[in-house]
Structure formats: structure tokens, C-alpha cells
Design a protein around this motif. Structure first.
Motif, PDB file in Angstrom:
ATOM      1  N   ASP A  33     -11.104  13.914   7.884  1.00  0.00           N
ATOM      2  CA  ASP A  33     -11.238  14.757   8.849  1.00  0.00           C
ATOM      3  C   ASP A  33     -10.246  14.775  10.134  1.00  0.00           C
ATOM      4  OD1 ASP A  33     -13.773  15.389   7.562  1.00  0.00           O
ATOM      5  OD2 ASP A  33     -15.127  13.894   8.650  1.00  0.00           O
ATOM      6  N   GLN A  34      -9.290  14.150   9.998  1.00  0.00           N
ATOM      7  CA  GLN A  34      -8.196  14.104  10.823  1.00  0.00           C
ATOM      8  C   GLN A  34      -7.852  15.788  11.122  1.00  0.00           C
ATOM      9  OE1 GLN A  34      -6.854  11.427  12.976  1.00  0.00           O
ATOM     10  NE2 GLN A  34      -8.956  10.917  12.308  1.00  0.00           N
ATOM     11  N   THR A  35      -7.387  15.981  12.575  1.00  0.00           N
ATOM     12  CA  THR A  35      -6.995  17.433  12.875  1.00  0.00           C
ATOM     13  C   THR A  35      -5.576  17.538  12.251  1.00  0.00           C
ATOM     14  OG1 THR A  35      -6.288  16.639  14.806  1.00  0.00           O
ATOM     15  CG2 THR A  35      -8.580  17.667  14.637  1.00  0.00           C
ATOM     16  N   HIS A  36      -4.922  16.260  12.309  1.00  0.00           N
ATOM     17  CA  HIS A  36      -3.517  16.566  11.906  1.00  0.00           C
ATOM     18  C   HIS A  36      -3.655  16.180  10.326  1.00  0.00           C
ATOM     19  CE1 HIS A  36       0.931  16.109  11.654  1.00  0.00           C
ATOM     20  NE2 HIS A  36       0.876  15.199  10.644  1.00  0.00           N
ATOM     21  N   THR A  37      -2.955  17.394   9.521  1.00  0.00           N
ATOM     22  CA  THR A  37      -3.488  17.256   7.946  1.00  0.00           C
ATOM     23  C   THR A  37      -2.369  16.813   6.952  1.00  0.00           C
ATOM     24  OG1 THR A  37      -2.991  19.517   7.967  1.00  0.00           O
ATOM     25  CG2 THR A  37      -5.325  18.995   8.040  1.00  0.00           C
ATOM     26  N   ALA A  38      -1.223  16.660   7.619  1.00  0.00           N
ATOM     27  CA  ALA A  38       0.116  16.152   6.692  1.00  0.00           C
ATOM     28  C   ALA A  38       0.169  14.575   6.392  1.00  0.00           C
ATOM     29  CB  ALA A  38       1.331  16.831   7.270  1.00  0.00           C
ATOM     30  N   LEU A  39      -0.686  14.370   5.634  1.00  0.00           N
ATOM     31  CA  LEU A  39      -1.171  13.056   5.494  1.00  0.00           C
ATOM     32  C   LEU A  39      -0.930  12.437   3.786  1.00  0.00           C
ATOM     33  CD1 LEU A  39      -4.503  12.653   7.395  1.00  0.00           C
ATOM     34  CD2 LEU A  39      -2.221  12.162   8.400  1.00  0.00           C
ATOM     35  N   GLU A  40      -0.305  11.210   3.747  1.00  0.00           N
ATOM     36  CA  GLU A  40      -0.375  10.538   2.386  1.00  0.00           C
ATOM     37  C   GLU A  40      -1.456   9.470   2.776  1.00  0.00           C
ATOM     38  OE1 GLU A  40       3.193   9.019   0.583  1.00  0.00           O
ATOM     39  OE2 GLU A  40       4.219   8.551   2.567  1.00  0.00           O
ATOM     40  N   ILE A  41      -2.370   9.431   2.000  1.00  0.00           N
ATOM     41  CA  ILE A  41      -3.508   8.395   2.336  1.00  0.00           C
ATOM     42  C   ILE A  41      -3.331   7.410   0.906  1.00  0.00           C
ATOM     43  CG2 ILE A  41      -5.984   8.120   2.884  1.00  0.00           C
ATOM     44  CD1 ILE A  41      -6.035  11.032   3.269  1.00  0.00           C
ATOM     45  N   ILE A  42      -3.073   6.138   1.448  1.00  0.00           N
ATOM     46  CA  ILE A  42      -2.877   5.301   0.598  1.00  0.00           C
ATOM     47  C   ILE A  42      -3.861   4.068   0.606  1.00  0.00           C
ATOM     48  CG2 ILE A  42      -1.319   3.568  -0.561  1.00  0.00           C
ATOM     49  CD1 ILE A  42       1.099   5.242   0.563  1.00  0.00           C
ATOM     50  N   VAL A  43      -4.870   3.963  -0.331  1.00  0.00           N
ATOM     51  CA  VAL A  43      -5.564   3.168  -0.218  1.00  0.00           C
ATOM     52  C   VAL A  43      -5.347   1.810  -1.264  1.00  0.00           C
ATOM     53  CG1 VAL A  43      -8.180   2.341  -0.752  1.00  0.00           C
ATOM     54  CG2 VAL A  43      -7.554   4.519   0.075  1.00  0.00           C
ATOM     55  N   VAL A  44      -5.257   0.672  -1.085  1.00  0.00           N
ATOM     56  CA  VAL A  44      -4.701  -0.604  -1.640  1.00  0.00           C
ATOM     57  C   VAL A  44      -5.959  -1.278  -1.816  1.00  0.00           C
ATOM     58  CG1 VAL A  44      -3.223  -2.429  -1.757  1.00  0.00           C
ATOM     59  CG2 VAL A  44      -2.487  -0.332  -0.520  1.00  0.00           C
ATOM     60  N   ASP A  45      -6.549  -1.422  -3.098  1.00  0.00           N
ATOM     61  CA  ASP A  45      -7.779  -2.131  -3.564  1.00  0.00           C
ATOM     62  C   ASP A  45      -6.986  -3.654  -3.851  1.00  0.00           C
ATOM     63  OD1 ASP A  45     -10.016  -2.970  -4.535  1.00  0.00           O
ATOM     64  OD2 ASP A  45      -9.682  -2.357  -6.349  1.00  0.00           O
ATOM     65  N   ASP A  46      -7.544  -4.427  -2.904  1.00  0.00           N
ATOM     66  CA  ASP A  46      -6.929  -5.738  -3.139  1.00  0.00           C
ATOM     67  C   ASP A  46      -7.974  -6.740  -3.789  1.00  0.00           C
ATOM     68  OD1 ASP A  46      -5.300  -8.052  -2.407  1.00  0.00           O
ATOM     69  OD2 ASP A  46      -6.690  -8.519  -0.680  1.00  0.00           O
ATOM     70  N   GLY A  47      -7.996  -6.413  -5.156  1.00  0.00           N
ATOM     71  CA  GLY A  47      -8.801  -7.030  -6.110  1.00  0.00           C
ATOM     72  C   GLY A  47     -10.324  -7.291  -5.926  1.00  0.00           C
ATOM     73  N   SER A  48     -10.560  -5.999  -5.423  1.00  0.00           N
ATOM     74  CA  SER A  48     -12.183  -5.916  -5.172  1.00  0.00           C
ATOM     75  C   SER A  48     -13.136  -6.127  -6.328  1.00  0.00           C
ATOM     76  CB  SER A  48     -12.684  -4.569  -4.565  1.00  0.00           C
ATOM     77  OG  SER A  48     -11.916  -4.523  -3.339  1.00  0.00           O
ATOM     78  N   THR A  49     -14.305  -6.732  -6.237  1.00  0.00           N
ATOM     79  CA  THR A  49     -15.108  -6.945  -7.545  1.00  0.00           C
ATOM     80  C   THR A  49     -16.285  -6.167  -7.169  1.00  0.00           C
ATOM     81  OG1 THR A  49     -16.232  -8.716  -6.267  1.00  0.00           O
ATOM     82  CG2 THR A  49     -14.356  -9.477  -7.718  1.00  0.00           C
ATOM     83  N   ASP A  50     -16.236  -5.231  -6.155  1.00  0.00           N
ATOM     84  CA  ASP A  50     -17.469  -4.379  -6.264  1.00  0.00           C
ATOM     85  C   ASP A  50     -17.287  -2.824  -6.550  1.00  0.00           C
ATOM     86  OD1 ASP A  50     -15.843  -3.516  -4.062  1.00  0.00           O
ATOM     87  OD2 ASP A  50     -17.368  -3.954  -2.366  1.00  0.00           O
ATOM     88  N   GLU A  51     -17.902  -1.913  -5.810  1.00  0.00           N
ATOM     89  CA  GLU A  51     -17.514  -0.387  -6.331  1.00  0.00           C
ATOM     90  C   GLU A  51     -16.517   0.099  -5.273  1.00  0.00           C
ATOM     91  OE1 GLU A  51     -19.083   1.195  -8.859  1.00  0.00           O
ATOM     92  OE2 GLU A  51     -19.518  -1.002  -9.353  1.00  0.00           O
ATOM     93  N   THR A  52     -15.515  -0.634  -4.565  1.00  0.00           N
ATOM     94  CA  THR A  52     -14.720  -0.030  -3.718  1.00  0.00           C
ATOM     95  C   THR A  52     -13.621   1.040  -4.403  1.00  0.00           C
ATOM     96  OG1 THR A  52     -14.748  -1.850  -2.277  1.00  0.00           O
ATOM     97  CG2 THR A  52     -12.647  -0.535  -2.489  1.00  0.00           C
ATOM     98  N   ALA A  53     -13.169   0.556  -5.609  1.00  0.00           N
ATOM     99  CA  ALA A  53     -12.173   1.368  -6.238  1.00  0.00           C
ATOM    100  C   ALA A  53     -12.923   2.590  -6.825  1.00  0.00           C
ATOM    101  CB  ALA A  53     -11.582   0.242  -7.686  1.00  0.00           C
ATOM    102  N   SER A  54     -14.025   2.591  -7.571  1.00  0.00           N
ATOM    103  CA  SER A  54     -14.635   3.752  -7.999  1.00  0.00           C
ATOM    104  C   SER A  54     -14.762   4.587  -6.765  1.00  0.00           C
ATOM    105  CB  SER A  54     -16.081   3.351  -8.787  1.00  0.00           C
ATOM    106  OG  SER A  54     -16.900   2.717  -8.038  1.00  0.00           O
TER     107      SER A  54
END
Length: 369
Positions: A33-54
Motif C-alpha cells: 500500500d506504499q505511495t511509492h511503488t518502485a519497490l523490490e520486496i524481498i521476504v527472507v523466510d528464516d527457517g519458519s515451521t509455520d505457514e509464513t512461507a505459504s
């Protein structure tokens, strides 16, 4: 319609995530929802055992700007470093997977930092505390400073969390990434403060003194481990002092007292009286009057807490949150933050440290005044 001069500038958003299924969707939505849209959004899943990655994969399927990296569990510093390495943008912003940004966060931060010379390496914003449901429970500190802030930041800790800091790529080139050794020693938690201090050792830093970050406080957060956070802050403070042997003794004493005040509050809350006493000894060494005030405040707060608990048993009060709090996204970012000054954080100390910052942090004459 005329384009903003910053509208096409690419900003990387690095989000370390570990077992964040309860909050990561809200966090990602606040980035989308950021007003600045030129973004690369990098999520690093640090070995989660729940539904974070999905959950993150579902968002990535709808927004091509989102990239999911999966690693073994190595801690938040290593996760941030993996995100930095995968990014290409000239600016990098960091956001924890349970926190929120105001929609104008990136736009305001980039507008503040981009026009400045390259000697300015970073920009930070202030925060408001939110609960597990996203309601704003209180204002964060209103204290801020800009330009050469190493001394003041070491003592006053303006940022206060890992979600309010944006850097130029040049900062990474100069100082490297986050220090993952704290996690390996079992004292992870204040790596963001360490990173900010190392940035301030080499670059000027801009401030956007608005509560643009929703810093979530909940029982599963890393910050909920009070003992580890206390020991982490003490270690980061000592590391900074060791890297900067030219700091005046007065500044180092203030920094240690400030860190031990924080540590004392955490140890006392855990009733770890041995560690609390050790921190109180450091505070006393800096200022006997300050140490006495800390003890008196602890006694009074415990008495008030006991009285309130007894009163609540006799006269329970139930009110809805909506009567008192607003959701973070519903708050006007221009509403001023309040608080920040305390018995230790005095305006006279702030002015004194400001003078030392202006002199490059090495003016023993100023420090002795």
C-alpha cells in the motif's frame, strides 16, 4: 500530471520472517500500500515451521515485486544480510515481519535522504507501539537528531526498532551488513542498533521525526525475551566503545549508564535480582543520585501496581479498545509524538552530547564541562 523526482527510484524492502504467520500478511499489505511503488520486496523466510512461507507465496503470486527467499534458521541478522545480497536497489529499507508502515513511509524517507549529498548515508523515522490486533497503544519517543549523531544515538537510541531505518547502498559497501555474531552467542536482539551505530560512525544520518512505524509488541516477538534483549544491548554498547577508543570517558560512562538503565528494568521485571544489582552498580558508578532514583521508582511502581491490582479486584472495569485506541493505519502521521525525556535523558545532557557530536566525538574539553 507532473511526476515526482523520486517516483522512479527503486527501493529494496528487506523483511526477515520467522514463524510470522499471525502478522506477515498485514506487514506485506502495508508495503504493498506504499505511495511509492518502485519497490523490490524481498521476504527472507528464516527457517519458519509455520505457514509464513505459504502466506508470502500467495502474496508473491499477486504482486511481481515480491520475492521469497528460504533459508535455514540463522537469526534475524543473517536473514537481513541474505535480503541485502539479493537486492539490486540503490536504497534499502528494513521491516520486521510483525511491524507496519504508514502508506507514506517510503515516500517520506526517500524524499528526505535522496536530495542530500553522499556523505548522508541513512534516514530513520520514529514509531508508535501497536498491540497484536494493530491498535496503537502508546506513542514512541519523540526524541530525534540529525547529521552527525553517533554520540547522541549511542546514549539516546532514537530509532528503537529494526523497522525504521533506510540506507543507501554505499553504507553496505562501507560497513558490510548486520552482525550475525550476536545470535551465535545467544544474545541476538539489538543487531539493528549495532548496524545503526556502525552507519553513524561513517555517515551523517537524516531524521523524519514522525511516527511512521507501527512497532508491534506481543509475547512471541524477539523483544519479549527481556534477558536476551538486555544482554544484547549491553554487548552492542561495549562493542561500539571498543571500536571508538577516542570517545571521551564521559560519553562512554553515559552510554553504559543508559544501557544499564534499560537492562535493569528488564532484569527487575524478571526478578533476576543478581543481574539487576550488577546493572544498578554500573548506574551508581555513573551517578549515585540516578541510582537512588531508579530504586525509588522501582519501589513506587511496585506499590502502585499492587494497589491497582487490588482495586481492580474490587471494582473491575471493562472497556472496549475502540474507546481509547485507534488502528495504526487510521492515525494521522502528523500527530506529534510525545515523551522521551526522563530523569536520565535531560535536555542539558542532550545539548552537551550535541556539542561533542559537532566536534567529531573527540572533544574532551566539552565532555568535562
Amino acid at each position: 500530471m507532473e511526476m515526482s523526482p523520486i517516483s522512479g527510484i527503486l527501493v529494496a524492502v528487506v523483511i526477515p520472517a520467522y514463524n510470522a504467520e499471525d502478522y506477515v500478511a498485514q506487514t506485506l499489505q502495508s508495503v504493498i500500500d506504499q505511495t511509492h511503488t518502485a519497490l523490490e520486496i524481498i521476504v527472507v523466510d528464516d527457517g519458519s515451521t509455520d505457514e509464513t512461507a505459504s502466506i508470502c507465496r500467495r502474496f508473491a503470486a499477486e504482486d511481481s515485486r515480491i520475492q521469497l527467499l528460504s533459508t535455514e534458521n540463522r537469526g534475524v541478522a543473517a536473514a537481513r544480510n541474505a535480503g541485502i545480497e539479493a537486492s539490486k536497489a540503490g536504497y534499502i529499507a528494513f521491516l520486521d515481519a510483525d511491524d507496519l508502515w504508514h502508506p507514506t513511509y517510503i515516500e517520506r524517507m526517500l524524499s528526505a535522504l535522496h536530495p542530500l549529498p553522499d556523505t548522508w548515508g541513512a534516514v530513520y523515522a520514529l514509531h508508535r507501539l501497536i498491540d497484536s490486533e494493530g491498535y496503537c497503544t502508546k506513542s514512541g519517543s519523540s526524541l530525534s537528531a540529525r547529521e552527525s549523531i553517533l554520540i547522541r544515538h549511542l546514549v539516546f537510541r532514537f530509532v528503537g526498532n529494526g523497522s525504521g531505518f533506510m540506507v543507501r547502498r554505499a553504507v553496505i559497501d562501507k560497513i558490510g551488513g548486520y552482525d550475525s555474531s550476536y545470535a551465535k552467542r545467544g544474545i541476538g536482539g539489538c543487531e539493528d542498533f549495532d548496524f545503526e551505530l556502525r552507519t553513524a560512525e561513517h555517515f551523517k544520518i537524516e531524521a523524519v521525526p514522525l511516527g511512521l512505524v507501527g512497532y508491534r509488541v506481543h509475547s512471541a516477538a524477539m523483544s519479549a525475551d527481556r534477558s536476551r534483549m538486555a544482554r544484547s544491548l549491553l554487548a552492542v554498547t561495549e562493542q561500539c566503545a571498543a571500536r571508538n577508543p577516542g570517545l571521551p570517558a564521559f560519553v562512554v560512562s553515559c552510554a553504559r549508564a543508559s544501557a544499564h538503565l534499560y537492562a535493569f528494568s528488564k532484569f527487575a521485571a524478571l526478578r533476576d535480582w543478581r543481574s539487576a544489582a550488577a546493572s544498578l552498580k554500573h548506574i551508581y558508578h555513573h551517578s549515585p543520585l540516578l541510582a537512588a532514583g531508579v530504586v525509588i521508582k522501582l519501589i513506587v511502581s511496585k506499590a502502585i501496581r499492587a494497589a491497582n491490582k487490588a482495586l481492580f479486584k474490587v471494582w473491575p472495569i471493562k472497556q472496549s479498545k475502540q474507546q481509547y485506541f485507534k488502528k495504526f493505519e487510521d492515525l494521522d502521521p502528523l500527530i506529534p509524538l510525545v515523551g522521551g525525556w526522563s530523569r536520565f535523558r535531560t535536555r542539558s545532557l542532550f545539548r552537551r552530547l550535541s556539542e561533542i557530536d559537532r566536534c567529531g566525538g573527540k572533544s574532551a574539553a566539552i565532555a568535562r564541562r
